[in-house]
Motif scaffolding. Structure first.
Motif, short mmCIF file in Angstrom:
data_model
loop_
_atom_site.label_atom_id
_atom_site.label_comp_id
_atom_site.label_asym_id
_atom_site.label_seq_id
_atom_site.Cartn_x
_atom_site.Cartn_y
_atom_site.Cartn_z
N ALA A 89 0.18 8.24 4.48
CA ALA A 89 1.19 7.28 4.93
C ALA A 89 1.34 7.31 6.45
N VAL A 90 1.33 8.50 7.03
CA VAL A 90 1.44 8.62 8.49
C VAL A 90 0.21 8.02 9.16
N MET A 91 -0.96 8.26 8.59
CA MET A 91 -2.18 7.67 9.15
C MET A 91 -2.09 6.15 9.18
N LEU A 92 -1.63 5.55 8.09
CA LEU A 92 -1.50 4.10 8.03
C LEU A 92 -0.47 3.59 9.03
N LEU A 93 0.65 4.29 9.16
CA LEU A 93 1.67 3.89 10.13
C LEU A 93 1.12 3.94 11.56
N LEU A 94 0.32 4.95 11.86
CA LEU A 94 -0.24 5.06 13.21
C LEU A 94 -1.27 3.95 13.48
N LEU A 127 7.80 11.08 15.83
CA LEU A 127 8.85 10.93 14.82
C LEU A 127 8.32 11.29 13.43
N ALA A 128 7.13 10.82 13.11
CA ALA A 128 6.57 11.10 11.79
C ALA A 128 6.22 12.57 11.64
N SER A 129 5.72 13.18 12.70
CA SER A 129 5.35 14.59 12.63
C SER A 129 6.57 15.47 12.40
N VAL A 130 7.67 15.16 13.07
CA VAL A 130 8.87 15.98 12.97
C VAL A 130 9.63 15.72 11.68
N PHE A 131 9.83 14.45 11.33
CA PHE A 131 10.72 14.10 10.23
C PHE A 131 10.00 13.87 8.90
N VAL A 143 0.83 -1.21 0.00
CA VAL A 143 0.00 0.00 0.00
C VAL A 143 0.86 1.26 0.00
N LEU A 144 1.91 1.28 0.83
CA LEU A 144 2.78 2.45 0.87
C LEU A 144 3.51 2.65 -0.45
N GLY A 145 3.91 1.55 -1.10
CA GLY A 145 4.57 1.67 -2.39
C GLY A 145 3.69 2.35 -3.42
#
Length: 307
Positions: free
Chosen positions: A179-184, A230-234, A45-47
């Protein structure tokens, strides 16, 4: 009385170690299979999300189609006939409408699909029509409408390429947000499982999902908060506290989605929607968190745009 009548007969003695009463993990899942399947889906999905957005929308639509099909089979087994043709048509249309036309097109697709369900069921006859119509509109709202919010942030970054490639190879902010939503959501599931399986003692909703514990929920919040910061900052270039807010809100939404599906399954008398995904159950057993998290993330990212 004879001796045989005074005491129950004893079975043959066994030597060696006693067999384990339940080799299944405490949380009730095959962890190795769940991890492999989960990571495969995540990377796929991320790809698509980062390199071929139209492919991401297609994969999202495919998951929605399988989820609705599982709902159709579960309801049919309990005597409710879902108007599958108009529901499936709406399921395919909504994610692409969100990607190509934005929020207005998504709402129009939901409205048109709901009207199609009503008309289709009216033609078939009056017997059981009320339950069938309500079930059809419910399925449309629960799965394809909610999950289409994962495609909405991509609308602003549509390029001129017919393949849907990002223009100039630059990934837009909307894709990074998804992507960040899915990671969370993955962090919520992973840390909740690990902490809940080892430390879970106090169930959150024992009548709905006995294996979901407050300890697991705390693990989900803690793990997702680390990932969120980490996702928010980087990744998003936002203040660290944005990641904390996103983590807490999305864990709450994902947990609500999980409990909502558990309530539906308990009402229907089934354990999993299907067994298509080893270690996970059915597709809906994976989408339950995402369908609730996607609209919450879309709203929060809109509010955080000025942060």
């Amino acid at each position: 009385m004879g001796q045989a009548e005074q005491a129950p007969a004893q079975g043959p003695r066994t030597r060696g170690k006693r067999p384990r009463a339940n080799p299944t993990p405490k949380a009730g899942r095959n962890l190795p299979a769940a991890v492999v399947v989960g990571l495969t889906m995540l990377f796929g999905v991320l790809g698509g999300l980062l390199f071929l957005p139209l492919g991401f929308v297609a994969v999202t639509t495919t998951f929605a189609v399988f989820g609705v099909w599982e709902i159709f089979r579960a309801l049919e087994a309990n005597g409710t006939r879902l108007p599958i043709i108009p529901v499936m048509t709406g399921t395919v249309a909504m994610p692409f409408a969100a990607y190509l036309g934005g929020i207005e097109s998504l709402l129009f697709a939901l409205l048109l699909s709901s009207v199609a369900v009503l008309l289709w069921r009216s033609i078939e006859g009056a017997a059981g029509s009320a339950n069938s119509i309500f079930a059809g509109v419910f399925a449309l709202g629960w799965v394809p409408f909610f999950i289409s919010f994962a495609a909405l942030p991509l609308h602003a970054g549509i390029g001129a390429s017919p393949l849907g490639l990002w223009p100039g190879g630059t990934v837009p902010e909307g894709a990074l947000q998804v992507a960040v939503m899915l990671l969370l959501v993955v962090a919520n599931d992973t840390f909740g499982y690990l902490v809940g399986a080892s430390l879970g003692k106090h169930p959150m909703a024992p009548k709905i999902s006995p294996k979901k514990s407050w300890e697991g929920f705390a693990g989900s919040v803690g793990g997702a908060a680390v990932v969120g910061v980490l996702a928010s900052v980087f990744v998003l270039d936002k203040p660290w506290w944005v990641g904390v807010v996103l983590a807490v809100a999305l864990v709450a939404a994902a947990t609500a989605g999980d409990l909502a599906e558990s309530m539906v399954k308990r009402e229907l008398g089934i354990k999993d929607m299907s067994s298509i995904l080893p270690g996970h159950g059915g597709v809906m057993d994976r989408l339950d968190s995402i369908v609730f998290a996607a609209p919450v993330a879309f709203i929060l990212f809109g509010l955080a745009a000025g942060a």
